[in-house]
Design a protein around this motif. Structure first.
Motif, PDB file in Angstrom:
ATOM      1  N   UNK A 138      -6.018  -6.306   4.058  1.00  0.00           N
ATOM      2  CA  UNK A 138      -6.083  -7.699   4.506  1.00  0.00           C
ATOM      3  C   UNK A 138      -5.832  -7.806   6.011  1.00  0.00           C
ATOM      4  N   UNK A 139      -4.856  -7.036   6.474  1.00  0.00           N
ATOM      5  CA  UNK A 139      -4.528  -7.070   7.895  1.00  0.00           C
ATOM      6  C   UNK A 139      -5.720  -6.570   8.706  1.00  0.00           C
ATOM      7  N   UNK A 140      -6.370  -5.548   8.182  1.00  0.00           N
ATOM      8  CA  UNK A 140      -7.522  -4.988   8.886  1.00  0.00           C
ATOM      9  C   UNK A 140      -8.655  -6.018   8.971  1.00  0.00           C
ATOM     10  N   UNK A 141      -8.901  -6.693   7.857  1.00  0.00           N
ATOM     11  CA  UNK A 141      -9.940  -7.728   7.834  1.00  0.00           C
ATOM     12  C   UNK A 141      -9.600  -8.842   8.821  1.00  0.00           C
ATOM     13  N   UNK A 142      -8.299  -9.192   8.815  1.00  0.00           N
ATOM     14  CA  UNK A 142      -7.878 -10.273   9.705  1.00  0.00           C
ATOM     15  C   UNK A 142      -8.044  -9.864  11.162  1.00  0.00           C
ATOM     16  N   UNK A 143      -7.732  -8.609  11.458  1.00  0.00           N
ATOM     17  CA  UNK A 143      -7.870  -8.135  12.825  1.00  0.00           C
ATOM     18  C   UNK A 143      -9.334  -8.232  13.283  1.00  0.00           C
ATOM     19  N   UNK A 144     -10.214  -7.917  12.369  1.00  0.00           N
ATOM     20  CA  UNK A 144     -11.632  -8.013  12.726  1.00  0.00           C
ATOM     21  C   UNK A 144     -12.041  -9.458  12.943  1.00  0.00           C
ATOM     22  N   UNK A 145     -11.486 -10.327  12.083  1.00  0.00           N
ATOM     23  CA  UNK A 145     -11.774 -11.750  12.238  1.00  0.00           C
ATOM     24  C   UNK A 145     -11.288 -12.250  13.595  1.00  0.00           C
ATOM     25  N   UNK A 146     -10.118 -11.775  13.986  1.00  0.00           N
ATOM     26  CA  UNK A 146      -9.559 -12.215  15.280  1.00  0.00           C
ATOM     27  C   UNK A 146     -10.429 -11.708  16.419  1.00  0.00           C
ATOM     28  N   UNK A 147     -10.918 -10.490  16.284  1.00  0.00           N
ATOM     29  CA  UNK A 147     -11.765  -9.948  17.342  1.00  0.00           C
ATOM     30  C   UNK A 147     -13.027 -10.781  17.479  1.00  0.00           C
ATOM     31  N   UNK A 148     -13.483 -11.250  16.312  1.00  0.00           N
ATOM     32  CA  UNK A 148     -14.700 -12.065  16.310  1.00  0.00           C
ATOM     33  C   UNK A 148     -14.375 -13.531  16.601  1.00  0.00           C
ATOM     34  N   UNK A 149     -13.138 -13.768  16.973  1.00  0.00           N
ATOM     35  CA  UNK A 149     -12.650 -15.123  17.252  1.00  0.00           C
ATOM     36  C   UNK A 149     -12.826 -16.068  16.055  1.00  0.00           C
ATOM     37  N   UNK A 150     -12.802 -15.498  14.897  1.00  0.00           N
ATOM     38  CA  UNK A 150     -12.833 -16.328  13.692  1.00  0.00           C
ATOM     39  C   UNK A 150     -11.376 -16.641  13.319  1.00  0.00           C
ATOM     40  N   UNK A 151     -10.746 -17.512  14.120  1.00  0.00           N
ATOM     41  CA  UNK A 151      -9.322 -17.773  13.947  1.00  0.00           C
ATOM     42  C   UNK A 151      -9.015 -18.547  12.678  1.00  0.00           C
TER      43      UNK A 151
END
Length: 514
Positions: free
Chosen positions: A471-484
């Motif tokens: 989950x943390x990994x997915x979230x990190x990718x979301x953050x990189x994609x600015x999908x806050x």
RNA sequence: GGCGCCGUAGCCAAAUGGAUAAGGCAGCGGAUUGCAAAUCCGCGAUUUAUCGGUUCGACUCCGAUCGGCGCCUCCA
């Protein structure tokens, strides 16, 4: 120079042991007839810290905590429970030992028991009779307080003021202020044979016997709760000094008592307090077995031992402590910030704080801060910590320096951005290490920071851990994609499940728990 | 009744004659952060229950008053 407050003189005195380099401490332990409550832990925790601090200061310390396992209360309780007094004593001694164990109190050198010293008690009593300080009366033996010129010197009262009813043995005593050294047995009571017939020791004599045996006729520190000053310690002095003709102990240290202000029924409160006098039941009062304080073992289910220790040490030992669960939680919040710092230290240095090599002797901990601003303050805080402890073991003042020291090191990490992997320098990490070593060094003198705290919750099973990592990994990718929106949803949803996420320079960390 | 202890910011608490009255919890600003969390920085007692006294100087010593508590009976 260490100074201690002596109840005998009602003032602080320079600490000078009887024998240079060695210290003998006798702490009055429990009468083992009921499970111990938090009040019983106050003395042990403080004296555990005192022993650690004195050892750290270069003394060789012997700490004795007695166990009184024969007494009217044991007889009454074992009768009520239809068991042998020795069985009751064994059960309650085990409870006490388990509690000390849980609290990390492993500094006690000896736990002498009264029933292991019956012969010596009889001998001691016979000696007192022979010296003319005691007399036999109908199978009992009483200490004759009129033979002790300075009786009352510890509790600072006059003999006249102590003449009272004399209890139900008044007819057998010469003076109502006299107290029993030996009590004759009634039918069915546990007893030992003696020159005065079958009986058992009185309450105070065991301490005179065991302390002199283990620590000598004059030893350094005698400790206990403030409630023991009179009559217990006063009588110990009378017996020992009559018998040996010299001072029993140099310094008498008494800790304040735990007061219960918690709501009725909670841990440590007056759970079984009688319902009458509602008005008075609102106010705080001393915790005692007779008022139904809860067992300490129950309290251990609610609080971490180190949290309880931190709570007990956060104010001065002579001051009474108002017990409340809320208060313990409050100091627990402060303690958590140390734990967070320890984790942070590990992230920065790659080493566990608990493996930092800390000085175990005062001289070893001295270091030259040269002109480094961080080290200058570390050194200063250490000095202030030692000054507080030297002044009658002012643990409350000392703990303030622990907080200051931690804050300084956190500031160093912030200012120098040590948490960012590419910003580190070996030299600055060495400074941080020195600071951490000092924090651990002085913390250990209080018995703090010995072992890593238990994780708030079991870290879940392996699968849960892997899922969280995912989950943390997915979230990190979301953050990189600015999908806050997605990132925040993951974080808040996990928060509802009790998982906290913290984003740091080195990545996101998750923790399960409060 | 006798002896004794205590009363410091919203709460806990250190300092017992000397220079700006520690620290913690809670709270409020700011830095940092995408936003948070954590961390750091800053802010709170013109004042140590009240009144009076001693002193060049008092939270600290003395007296009185008010309030809380302990021991004098079992208690750590």
């Amino acid at each position: 120079m260490i100074r201690v407050y002596n109840t005998l003189s009602k003032s602080k005195e320079p600490f000078e042991p009887v024998r240079p380099g060695k210290v003998g401490i006798y702490l009055c332990g429990p009468t083992v007839y009921k499970p111990s409550h938090i009040g019983h832990m106050v003395g042990p925790v403080i004296f555990d810290a005192i022993k650690r601090y004195l050892t750290y200061s270069g003394y060789e310390v012997t700490l004795v905590v007695n166990v009184t396992d024969v007494d009217d209360k044991l007889i009454a309780e074992s009768a009520r429970r239809s068991m042998l007094m020795s069985e009751l004593a064994a059960e309650m001694t085990r409870d006490y030992m388990n509690n000390l164990d849980a609290m990390g109190i492993d500094t006690v050198s000896h736990f002498p028991r009264a029933t292991d010293h019956i012969d010596q008690i009889i001998q001691f009593t016979a000696d007192l009779i022979q010296k003319g300080c005691a007399y036999e009366s109908d199978g009992d033996v009483y200490f004759d307080v009129s033979k002790d010129e300075d009786y009352g010197k510890l509790s600072h009262r006059t003999l006249e003021s102590m003449i009272g009813e004399g209890g139900d043995t008044a007819e057998r005593k010469r003076s109502s202020a006299d107290f029993a050294l030996w009590k004759s047995a009634k039918p069915g009571e546990p007893s030992w044979s003696s020159p005065w017939g079958p009986g058992r020791p009185g309450w105070h004599i065991e301490c005179s016997v065991m302390s002199s045996r283990l620590l000598g006729e004059t030893f350094d520190i005698h400790g206990g709760g403030l409630d023991l000053v009179f009559p217990h310690h006063e009588n110990e002095i009378a017996q020992s000094e009559c018998r040996f003709g010299k001072p029993m102990a140099r310094y008498w240290l008494h800790n304040g008592l735990m007061q219960a202000s918690d709501e009725v029924g909670k841990v440590g409160g007056r759970a079984t307090r009688p319902a009458e006098d509602d008005l008075q039941s609102q106010s705080a009062g001393k915790i005692s077995k007779s008022k139904g304080a809860s067992a300490f073992s129950e309290m251990l289910k609610e609080f971490e031992p180190e949290n309880i220790r931190f709570f007990l040490l956060s104010s001065h030992y002579r001051r009474p402590i108002d017990f409340s669960s809320e208060r313990i939680r409050e100091v627990g919040t402060g303690l958590e910030s140390f734990y967070r710092f320890f984790k942070r230290y590990q992230r920065v240095t790659g080493r566990s704080f608990y493996e930092v090599a800390a000085a175990t002797r005062r001289e070893e901990g001295d270091f030259d801060p040269e002109s480094d601003a961080v080290l200058v303050e570390v050194s200063e805080r250490r000095k202030r910590f030692l000054a507080a402890m030297d002044d009658d073991f002012n643990t409350g003042g000392a703990i303030a320096e622990l907080f200051e020291l931690m804050r300084r090191l956190n500031r160093q990490i912030d200012d120098e951005k040590l948490e960012e992997p590419n910003r580190q320098s070996a030299e600055r990490i060495a400074v941080l290490r020195q600071g951490a070593a000092t924090l651990r060094e002085i913390g250990l003198t209080l018995g703090l920071f010995r072992n890593p705290p238990k994780e708030a919750e079991a870290r879940g099973d392996e699968l849960a851990g892997k899922l969280l990592d995912l989950l943390v990994e997915i979230r990190t990718e979301a953050r990189k994609a600015k999908n806050f929106a997605m990132a925040d949803k993951i974080r808040s949803s996990l928060a509802e499940l009790g998982v906290t996420l913290e984003d740091r320079p080195g990545g996101t960390e998750w923790t399960i728990g409060k």
